[in-house]
Design a protein around this motif. Structure first.
Motif, PDB file in Angstrom:
ATOM      1  N   ALA A 143      18.931  76.142  98.443  1.00 18.78           N
ATOM      2  CA  ALA A 143      19.746  76.641  97.337  1.00 18.78           C
ATOM      3  C   ALA A 143      18.913  77.347  96.269  1.00 18.78           C
ATOM      4  O   ALA A 143      19.417  78.219  95.572  1.00 18.78           O
ATOM      5  N   HIS A 144      17.651  76.955  96.132  1.00 23.19           N
ATOM      6  CA  HIS A 144      16.776  77.507  95.093  1.00 23.19           C
ATOM      7  C   HIS A 144      15.405  77.765  95.686  1.00 23.19           C
ATOM      8  O   HIS A 144      15.023  77.139  96.666  1.00 23.19           O
ATOM      9  N   ARG A 145      14.656  78.643  95.069  1.00 22.68           N
ATOM     10  CA  ARG A 145      13.275  78.894  95.493  1.00 22.68           C
ATOM     11  C   ARG A 145      12.411  77.760  94.948  1.00 22.68           C
ATOM     12  O   ARG A 145      11.787  77.892  93.902  1.00 22.68           O
ATOM     13  N   ARG A 146      12.422  76.654  95.680  1.00 16.79           N
ATOM     14  CA  ARG A 146      11.687  75.482  95.205  1.00 16.79           C
ATOM     15  C   ARG A 146      11.184  74.663  96.400  1.00 16.79           C
ATOM     16  O   ARG A 146      11.921  74.379  97.333  1.00 16.79           O
ATOM     17  N   ILE A 147       9.917  74.307  96.314  1.00 16.93           N
ATOM     18  CA  ILE A 147       9.300  73.430  97.307  1.00 16.93           C
ATOM     19  C   ILE A 147       8.788  72.208  96.565  1.00 16.93           C
ATOM     20  O   ILE A 147       8.069  72.332  95.572  1.00 16.93           O
ATOM     21  N   GLU A 148       9.189  71.038  97.038  1.00 19.31           N
ATOM     22  CA  GLU A 148       8.747  69.784  96.432  1.00 19.31           C
ATOM     23  C   GLU A 148       7.804  69.074  97.399  1.00 19.31           C
ATOM     24  O   GLU A 148       8.105  68.976  98.585  1.00 19.31           O
ATOM     25  N   VAL A 149       6.694  68.604  96.874  1.00 22.57           N
ATOM     26  CA  VAL A 149       5.722  67.859  97.672  1.00 22.57           C
ATOM     27  C   VAL A 149       5.606  66.463  97.086  1.00 22.57           C
ATOM     28  O   VAL A 149       5.220  66.301  95.926  1.00 22.57           O
ATOM     29  N   PHE A 150       5.973  65.469  97.870  1.00 19.26           N
ATOM     30  CA  PHE A 150       5.768  64.072  97.485  1.00 19.26           C
ATOM     31  C   PHE A 150       4.465  63.630  98.124  1.00 19.26           C
ATOM     32  O   PHE A 150       4.328  63.681  99.342  1.00 19.26           O
ATOM     33  N   ARG A 151       3.504  63.214  97.300  1.00 22.57           N
ATOM     34  CA  ARG A 151       2.178  62.842  97.786  1.00 22.57           C
ATOM     35  C   ARG A 151       1.943  61.357  97.571  1.00 22.57           C
ATOM     36  O   ARG A 151       2.152  60.837  96.475  1.00 22.57           O
TER      37      ARG A 151
END
Length: 194
Positions: A143-151
């Motif tokens: 839906a959005h230009r977004r990448i989430e990284v859970f580390r």
């Protein structure tokens, strides 16, 4: 997860037998077999771009990038599923009950959709956190230009890192970057034009 198959409880061996004969993929958890929804062109495009970007950066390193054809098994909970992208470094560790499933991914990536987002962020992530080898869990928005990284931190807690337009998402465990603009190049515009 969608609706379970008609029968109430299956063994893992029965699941594998059905999975081998099925033209579609299914998840398995707690004796239940769940249909996996088919992907959209946008979903497939984003997953392919992540796969290509990571594959190009890993090059000759002892890591491999896998598509959603790879089954991952969470030994601690019994979940068998097909992440959109998986990265395994070093030798592949296979599930003792399932020679086609790996149990040691370092990075897992899911492309979010309206139907899967709550599951991918919630229950599925809870399962994934039980994989001892897993260091990063990546969510790619449709839906959005977004990448989430859970580390995963040294103490076992998880920290969220977000990247938006003009930024790059860093995957520290494999020393790789996902350029948000490149991953999304033409992706959201193509779906809006329909």
């Amino acid at each position: 997860m969608n609706a379970p198959a008609r029968r109430l409880s299956f063994t893992y061996a029965e699941y594998l037998e059905q999975e081998r004969a099925s033209p579609t993929k299914h998840e398995f958890l707690g004796g239940e077999i769940f249909d996996m929804a088919g992907g959209t062109p946008e979903h497939a495009r984003l997953a392919a771009r992540v796969t290509v970007a990571l594959g190009a950066q890993l090059g000759r390193r002892p890591c491999e990038v896998f598509s959603s054809d790879l089954r991952v098994r969470v030994r601690a909970t019994g979940l068998a599923t097909y992440p959109d992208v998986s990265v395994v470094c070093g030798p592949i560790a296979r599930d003792p009950e399932d020679k086609d499933a790996v149990v040691n991914p370092l990075v897992l990536v899911e492309v979010l959709s309206d139907s899967s987002e709550a599951y991918d962020r919630g229950e599925k992530f809870a399962h994934y956190r039980r994989i001892p080898s897993l260091r990063e869990y990546v969510l790619v928005s449709q839906a959005h230009r977004r990448i989430e990284v859970f580390r995963r931190n040294e103490d076992g807690t998880w920290t969220l890192y977000e990247a938006g337009p003009g930024e790059r998402a860093r995957l520290a465990s494999i020393d790789a970057l996902l350029d948000v603009d490149e991953v999304y190049r033409g992706a959201l515009e193509a779906s809006a034009a329909v």
